[in-house]
Design a protein around this motif. Structure first.
Motif, PDB file in Angstrom:
ATOM      1  N   UNK A  69       0.831  -1.207   0.000  1.00 65.49           N
ATOM      2  CA  UNK A  69       0.000   0.000   0.000  1.00 65.49           C
ATOM      3  C   UNK A  69       0.863   1.253   0.000  1.00 65.49           C
ATOM      4  N   UNK A  70       1.811   1.333   0.909  1.00 68.52           N
ATOM      5  CA  UNK A  70       2.682   2.500   0.984  1.00 68.52           C
ATOM      6  C   UNK A  70       3.452   2.727  -0.305  1.00 68.52           C
ATOM      7  N   UNK A  71       3.912   1.644  -0.908  1.00 69.98           N
ATOM      8  CA  UNK A  71       4.630   1.743  -2.183  1.00 69.98           C
ATOM      9  C   UNK A  71       3.713   2.259  -3.283  1.00 69.98           C
ATOM     10  N   UNK A  72       2.475   1.792  -3.316  1.00 77.89           N
ATOM     11  CA  UNK A  72       1.526   2.185  -4.365  1.00 77.89           C
ATOM     12  C   UNK A  72       1.153   3.662  -4.282  1.00 77.89           C
ATOM     13  N   UNK A  73       1.089   4.202  -3.065  1.00 76.43           N
ATOM     14  CA  UNK A  73       0.687   5.608  -2.924  1.00 76.43           C
ATOM     15  C   UNK A  73       1.883   6.548  -2.785  1.00 76.43           C
ATOM     16  N   UNK A  74       3.076   5.990  -2.847  1.00 80.06           N
ATOM     17  CA  UNK A  74       4.275   6.824  -2.772  1.00 80.06           C
ATOM     18  C   UNK A  74       4.630   7.283  -1.381  1.00 80.06           C
ATOM     19  N   UNK A  75       4.109   6.609  -0.372  1.00 74.60           N
ATOM     20  CA  UNK A  75       4.408   6.945   1.020  1.00 74.60           C
ATOM     21  C   UNK A  75       4.716   5.647   1.769  1.00 74.60           C
ATOM     22  N   UNK A  76       5.955   5.164   1.665  1.00 74.47           N
ATOM     23  CA  UNK A  76       6.310   3.906   2.327  1.00 74.47           C
ATOM     24  C   UNK A  76       5.984   3.938   3.817  1.00 74.47           C
ATOM     25  N   UNK A  77       5.463   2.838   4.290  1.00 72.41           N
ATOM     26  CA  UNK A  77       5.124   2.723   5.704  1.00 72.41           C
ATOM     27  C   UNK A  77       3.672   3.020   6.012  1.00 72.41           C
ATOM     28  N   UNK A  78       2.930   3.595   5.078  1.00 70.36           N
ATOM     29  CA  UNK A  78       1.511   3.866   5.330  1.00 70.36           C
ATOM     30  C   UNK A  78       0.734   2.558   5.282  1.00 70.36           C
ATOM     31  N   UNK A  79      -0.180   2.407   6.213  1.00 71.05           N
ATOM     32  CA  UNK A  79      -0.937   1.166   6.318  1.00 71.05           C
ATOM     33  C   UNK A  79      -2.413   1.331   5.983  1.00 71.05           C
ATOM     34  N   UNK A  80      -2.896   2.564   5.917  1.00 71.15           N
ATOM     35  CA  UNK A  80      -4.316   2.813   5.660  1.00 71.15           C
ATOM     36  C   UNK A  80      -4.452   3.977   4.685  1.00 71.15           C
ATOM     37  N   UNK A  81      -5.387   3.837   3.745  1.00 72.53           N
ATOM     38  CA  UNK A  81      -5.699   4.936   2.825  1.00 72.53           C
ATOM     39  C   UNK A  81      -7.172   4.840   2.439  1.00 72.53           C
ATOM     40  N   UNK A  82      -7.756   5.970   2.085  1.00 71.55           N
ATOM     41  CA  UNK A  82      -9.132   5.989   1.587  1.00 71.55           C
ATOM     42  C   UNK A  82      -9.180   6.790   0.296  1.00 71.55           C
ATOM     43  N   UNK A  83     -10.069   6.366  -0.601  1.00 73.95           N
ATOM     44  CA  UNK A  83     -10.289   7.073  -1.858  1.00 73.95           C
ATOM     45  C   UNK A  83     -11.568   7.884  -1.699  1.00 73.95           C
ATOM     46  N   UNK A  84     -11.513   9.158  -2.070  1.00 75.22           N
ATOM     47  CA  UNK A  84     -12.656  10.046  -1.876  1.00 75.22           C
ATOM     48  C   UNK A  84     -13.450  10.302  -3.153  1.00 75.22           C
ATOM     49  N   UNK A  85     -13.017   9.770  -4.271  1.00 76.20           N
ATOM     50  CA  UNK A  85     -13.722   9.963  -5.535  1.00 76.20           C
ATOM     51  C   UNK A  85     -14.537   8.708  -5.859  1.00 76.20           C
ATOM     52  N   UNK A  86     -15.855   8.830  -6.070  1.00 78.41           N
ATOM     53  CA  UNK A  86     -16.691   7.645  -6.299  1.00 78.41           C
ATOM     54  C   UNK A  86     -16.334   6.855  -7.555  1.00 78.41           C
ATOM     55  N   UNK A  87     -16.000   7.530  -8.641  1.00 72.67           N
ATOM     56  CA  UNK A  87     -15.679   6.812  -9.875  1.00 72.67           C
ATOM     57  C   UNK A  87     -14.370   6.041  -9.748  1.00 72.67           C
ATOM     58  N   UNK A  88     -13.349   6.657  -9.167  1.00 65.77           N
ATOM     59  CA  UNK A  88     -12.088   5.956  -8.955  1.00 65.77           C
ATOM     60  C   UNK A  88     -12.263   4.801  -7.977  1.00 65.77           C
ATOM     61  N   UNK A  89     -13.066   5.005  -6.945  1.00 70.13           N
ATOM     62  CA  UNK A  89     -13.319   3.938  -5.972  1.00 70.13           C
ATOM     63  C   UNK A  89     -14.019   2.758  -6.642  1.00 70.13           C
ATOM     64  N   UNK A  90     -15.004   3.026  -7.490  1.00 65.14           N
ATOM     65  CA  UNK A  90     -15.698   1.943  -8.195  1.00 65.14           C
ATOM     66  C   UNK A  90     -14.742   1.164  -9.081  1.00 65.14           C
ATOM     67  N   UNK A  91     -13.856   1.874  -9.779  1.00 65.56           N
ATOM     68  CA  UNK A  91     -12.905   1.195 -10.662  1.00 65.56           C
ATOM     69  C   UNK A  91     -11.925   0.351  -9.855  1.00 65.56           C
ATOM     70  N   UNK A  92     -11.466   0.854  -8.733  1.00 62.69           N
ATOM     71  CA  UNK A  92     -10.565   0.094  -7.868  1.00 62.69           C
ATOM     72  C   UNK A  92     -11.252  -1.186  -7.389  1.00 62.69           C
ATOM     73  N   UNK A  93     -12.515  -1.073  -6.980  1.00 62.20           N
ATOM     74  CA  UNK A  93     -13.248  -2.249  -6.526  1.00 62.20           C
ATOM     75  C   UNK A  93     -13.450  -3.260  -7.661  1.00 62.20           C
ATOM     76  N   UNK A  94     -13.735  -2.779  -8.864  1.00 57.60           N
ATOM     77  CA  UNK A  94     -13.889  -3.671 -10.010  1.00 57.60           C
ATOM     78  C   UNK A  94     -12.598  -4.426 -10.306  1.00 57.60           C
TER      79      UNK A  94
END
Length: 100
Positions: A69-94
């Protein structure tokens, strides 16, 4: 790297991701979070607070492989993230469901 994690990186570049336990739980409780992502290496307390908030506020929760997760968002060591855009969130879930 999984395709849905790459999409998460795109969401970060678009400014539609909040990371960190406190910011993520606050976004879930306020209703601005569309999907939460939790690293499998997260501490038990973080897992409990995020999963409880997601369950209570009906926000989908996705688990990322350890330390990715941290590597994917460019912040190594982060363990939690949330997406605030509904369209991007739907695509991630798909994409996440397609990779199961």
């Amino acid at each position: 790297m999984k395709r849905w994690l790459s999409m998460l990186g795109l969401a970060v570049r678009a400014g539609k991701v909040l990371s960190g336990e406190k910011a993520s739980v606050q976004a879930i409780r306020s209703g601005t979070a569309c999907v939460a992502v939790l690293d499998r290496a997260a501490a038990k307390n973080a897992v409990k607070s995020v999963s409880d908030a997601c369950t209570w506020h009906e926000v989908p929760l996705v688990y990322a492989p350890e330390q990715e997760l941290g590597h994917a968002i460019g912040k190594p060591g982060r363990m939690v993230a949330v997406v605030t855009d509904p369209q991007l969130a739907d695509r991630i879930l798909q994409l996440e469901k397609a990779e199961l």
